[in-house]
Design an enzyme around this catalytic site. Structure first.
Site, mmCIF file in Angstrom:
data_model
loop_
_atom_site.group_PDB
_atom_site.id
_atom_site.type_symbol
_atom_site.label_atom_id
_atom_site.label_comp_id
_atom_site.label_asym_id
_atom_site.label_seq_id
_atom_site.Cartn_x
_atom_site.Cartn_y
_atom_site.Cartn_z
ATOM 1 N N CYS A 11 0.897 -1.323 -0.206
ATOM 2 C CA CYS A 11 0.004 0.112 -0.073
ATOM 3 C C CYS A 11 0.788 1.254 0.115
ATOM 4 O O CYS A 11 0.277 2.498 -0.370
ATOM 5 C CB CYS A 11 -0.900 0.103 1.363
ATOM 6 S SG CYS A 11 -1.850 -1.311 1.194
ATOM 7 N N HIS B 21 -3.199 6.776 4.781
ATOM 8 C CA HIS B 21 -3.412 5.367 3.948
ATOM 9 C C HIS B 21 -4.771 5.080 4.358
ATOM 10 O O HIS B 21 -5.299 5.228 5.606
ATOM 11 C CB HIS B 21 -2.369 4.432 4.335
ATOM 12 C CG HIS B 21 -2.771 3.124 3.535
ATOM 13 N ND1 HIS B 21 -3.285 3.231 2.176
ATOM 14 C CD2 HIS B 21 -2.785 1.840 4.024
ATOM 15 C CE1 HIS B 21 -3.611 1.910 2.011
ATOM 16 N NE2 HIS B 21 -3.718 1.180 2.952
ATOM 17 N N ASN C 163 -10.023 0.167 0.768
ATOM 18 C CA ASN C 163 -8.487 0.056 0.812
ATOM 19 C C ASN C 163 -8.214 -0.095 -0.559
ATOM 20 O O ASN C 163 -8.314 -1.393 -0.846
ATOM 21 C CB ASN C 163 -8.014 -0.898 1.798
ATOM 22 C CG ASN C 163 -6.516 -0.998 1.863
ATOM 23 O OD1 ASN C 163 -5.815 0.077 1.026
ATOM 24 N ND2 ASN C 163 -5.584 -1.334 2.778
HETATM 25 N N1 ACO Z 1 -17.464 -9.838 9.894
HETATM 26 C C1 ACO Z 1 -17.809 -10.272 11.180
HETATM 27 N N2 ACO Z 1 -16.920 -10.498 11.813
HETATM 28 C C2 ACO Z 1 -15.635 -10.618 11.604
HETATM 29 C C3 ACO Z 1 -15.074 -9.824 10.195
HETATM 30 C C4 ACO Z 1 -16.279 -9.694 9.336
HETATM 31 N N3 ACO Z 1 -16.076 -9.275 8.232
HETATM 32 N N4 ACO Z 1 -13.890 -10.081 10.168
HETATM 33 C C5 ACO Z 1 -13.495 -10.573 11.247
HETATM 34 N N5 ACO Z 1 -14.328 -10.615 12.184
HETATM 35 C C6 ACO Z 1 -14.611 -11.341 13.575
HETATM 36 C C7 ACO Z 1 -13.068 -12.024 13.809
HETATM 37 O O1 ACO Z 1 -13.449 -13.423 13.276
HETATM 38 C C8 ACO Z 1 -13.177 -12.071 15.395
HETATM 39 O O2 ACO Z 1 -13.726 -13.220 15.729
HETATM 40 P P1 ACO Z 1 -13.599 -14.116 16.832
HETATM 41 O O3 ACO Z 1 -13.380 -13.170 18.211
HETATM 42 O O4 ACO Z 1 -14.693 -14.925 17.004
HETATM 43 O O5 ACO Z 1 -12.179 -14.647 16.430
HETATM 44 C C9 ACO Z 1 -13.735 -10.910 15.590
HETATM 45 O O6 ACO Z 1 -14.433 -10.323 14.646
HETATM 46 C C10 ACO Z 1 -12.698 -9.684 16.080
HETATM 47 O O7 ACO Z 1 -11.613 -9.588 15.324
HETATM 48 P P2 ACO Z 1 -10.490 -8.640 15.091
HETATM 49 O O8 ACO Z 1 -9.549 -8.926 14.358
HETATM 50 O O9 ACO Z 1 -10.371 -8.339 16.754
HETATM 51 O O10 ACO Z 1 -11.551 -7.461 14.647
HETATM 52 P P3 ACO Z 1 -10.874 -5.881 14.706
HETATM 53 O O11 ACO Z 1 -11.922 -5.133 15.633
HETATM 54 O O12 ACO Z 1 -9.350 -5.842 14.989
HETATM 55 O O13 ACO Z 1 -10.964 -5.541 13.255
HETATM 56 C C11 ACO Z 1 -9.801 -5.595 11.058
HETATM 57 C C12 ACO Z 1 -10.383 -6.334 12.291
HETATM 58 C C13 ACO Z 1 -10.887 -4.643 10.550
HETATM 59 C C14 ACO Z 1 -9.374 -6.531 9.954
HETATM 60 C C15 ACO Z 1 -8.730 -4.622 11.945
HETATM 61 O O14 ACO Z 1 -8.045 -5.261 12.639
HETATM 62 C C16 ACO Z 1 -8.060 -3.809 10.830
HETATM 63 O O15 ACO Z 1 -8.399 -3.029 10.025
HETATM 64 N N6 ACO Z 1 -6.537 -4.126 10.901
HETATM 65 C C17 ACO Z 1 -5.797 -3.340 9.772
HETATM 66 C C18 ACO Z 1 -6.009 -3.744 8.466
HETATM 67 C C19 ACO Z 1 -5.210 -3.159 7.189
HETATM 68 O O16 ACO Z 1 -4.856 -1.907 7.537
HETATM 69 N N7 ACO Z 1 -4.710 -3.792 6.301
HETATM 70 C C20 ACO Z 1 -4.394 -3.093 5.214
HETATM 71 C C21 ACO Z 1 -2.878 -2.959 5.413
HETATM 72 S S1 ACO Z 1 -2.104 -2.158 3.997
HETATM 73 C C22 ACO Z 1 -1.749 -3.031 2.871
HETATM 74 O O17 ACO Z 1 -0.426 -3.266 2.359
HETATM 75 C C23 ACO Z 1 -2.772 -3.923 2.055
#
Ligand code: ACO
Length: 346
Positions: free
Chosen positions: A126, A266, A296
């Site tokens: 990214c 970003h 994203n």
């Molecule tokens: N719908 C419903 N539940 C979900 C979903 C979804 N789409 N995705 C994850 N969950 C669940 C998980 O399975 C987990 O369930 P569990 O507790 O039973 O295991 C629960 O939600 C909580 O998961 P967390 O990972 O703690 O959720 P969080 O609040 O951290 O949000 C997210 C997850 C949105 C992915 C967040 O961590 C995030 O945005 N991280 C950064 C990602 C990012 O920026 N990526 C791009 C990087 S840049 C690049 O180079 C591509």
């Protein structure tokens, strides 16, 4: 002009790399959160609450990274008043090239008719656009290079496993392009900053398809050609690094957070953006939040936002613009710009 002991000295204005024109290209198809509800175990409420994303654009099956790059490049060229023949170099920042080789940059060069100019892809996840911008800025220090096309493009939907709810709700497709040239005024790039922490590479990767794990029936069955992400690790890294980049850039140039007219972080998650805004005390009206509409788009996030903001008149001549990005690598970087371009020089 300065008069020293009777000698008239012309004030020497250092060259600044300027964005002479910016453009973008987005697929027409919109994928809503409701549509995702029919594909995986998720809910619109969860996606909005945890990410802020309302919808994202998805490229048609016949659209490759070079197609969106080409469209974005045409818009950037038009807005700069230049033609493809004026280009000296093409850099395409992408993690989703048309194919491993030839580079997407060479395909774009051919389509633009910018024959014989060097062209290469740059892979920094990214952070691809920021890395490419900084590389282009360094090329401009040489007299051989005057106008450089820099593209940030990703068709993330091609490397998403739409049965993995952890990743499929986050990403979208798009391309942004900038023509970087030499400027002599106060506007242009004031500072840049790049970094990487390879020890975090496993937190965000696409393991299959390279020399380590080439494509095979097994690699396809194991889903190795899709994004694998540890969301919490990336979240922690992202909130810290966005502020670090911003502090370093502003500090080095002698500015404070309150001087920033447009903060362009970003666009991966509204919670990451809001955390940075809170810590930096930059209000939402001065912050790009296009993740809501586009999700994203990886390397395309920043140039698409700049292009749309300029188009909508939200980005004005003289604005202090702070770019901060992070991504696979883990890579990170940013740039501080005084928006605007010389009217007469290119
Ligand atoms: N719908 C419903 N539940 C979900 C979903 C979804 N789409 N995705 C994850 N969950 C669940 C998980 O399975 C987990 O369930 P569990 O507790 O039973 O295991 C629960 O939600 C909580 O998961 P967390 O990972 O703690 O959720 P969080 O609040 O951290 O949000 C997210 C997850 C949105 C992915 C967040 O961590 C995030 O945005 N991280 C950064 C990602 C990012 O920026 N990526 C791009 C990087 S840049 C690049 O180079 C591509």
């Amino acid at each position: 002009m300065q008069v020293i002991s009777g000698v008239i000295r012309k004030k020497v204005v250092p060259m600044k790399a300027q964005i002479k024109g910016i453009g973008h290209a987005l697929p027409d198809r919109i994928m809503t959160n409701e549509e995702l509800e029919t594909m995986v175990d998720t809910s619109t409420e969860w996606i909005i609450e945890r990410t802020g994303i309302l919808e994202r654009r998805i490229a048609g099956v016949d659209t490759a990274a070079s197609d969106l790059s080409y469209e974005a490049a045409l818009m950037a060229l038009e807005r700069s008043g230049m033609q493809a023949k004026d280009l000296d170099l093409i850099i395409v920042g992408t993690s989703t090239p048309d194919m491993l080789f030839p580079s997407t940059a060479c395909i774009v060069q051919d389509r633009l008719g910018a024959r014989n100019v060097p062209a290469f892809d740059l892979e920094a996840g990214c952070t691809g656009f920021v890395y490419s911008l900084v590389v282009a800025e360094k090329f401009l220090l040489s007299p051989e290079y005057n106008n450089i096309l820099v593209v940030g493009v990703d068709i993330c939907s091609r490397i998403i496993d739409y049965s993995d709810r952890n990743t499929c709700v986050l990403f979208g497709d798009g391309a942004g392009a900038a023509i970087l040239g030499k400027g002599s005024g106060d506007t242009g790039i004031l500072g840049t900053y790049l970094g990487a922490d390879g020890s975090g590479g496993q937190f965000l990767c696409m393991p299959g398809g390279g020399s380590a794990r080439p494509a095979s029936h097994e690699s396809v069955e194991q889903g190795l050609h899709c994004i694998k992400m540890d969301g919490s690790e990336i979240f922690r890294f992202a909130t810290r690094i966005t502020v670090d980049i911003s502090e370093k850039l502003l500090g080095a140039a002698g500015y404070k957070y309150e001087d920033v007219d447009l903060f362009v972080p970003h666009q991966s998650n509204m919670r990451i953006i809001k955390s940075a805004m809170r810590r930096m005390k930059i209000p939402e009206e001065k912050t790009v939040t296009s993740v809501k509409q586009f999700g994203n788009m990886s390397a395309a996030c920043l140039p698409v936002a700049l292009s749309i903001y300029e188009e909508e008149g939200k980005l004005q001549e003289g604005d202090l613009v702070l770019l901060a990005a992070f991504g696979a690598g883990l890579s990170y970087g940013g740039a501080l710009l005084r928006w605007g371009r010389d009217k007469d020089v290119f």
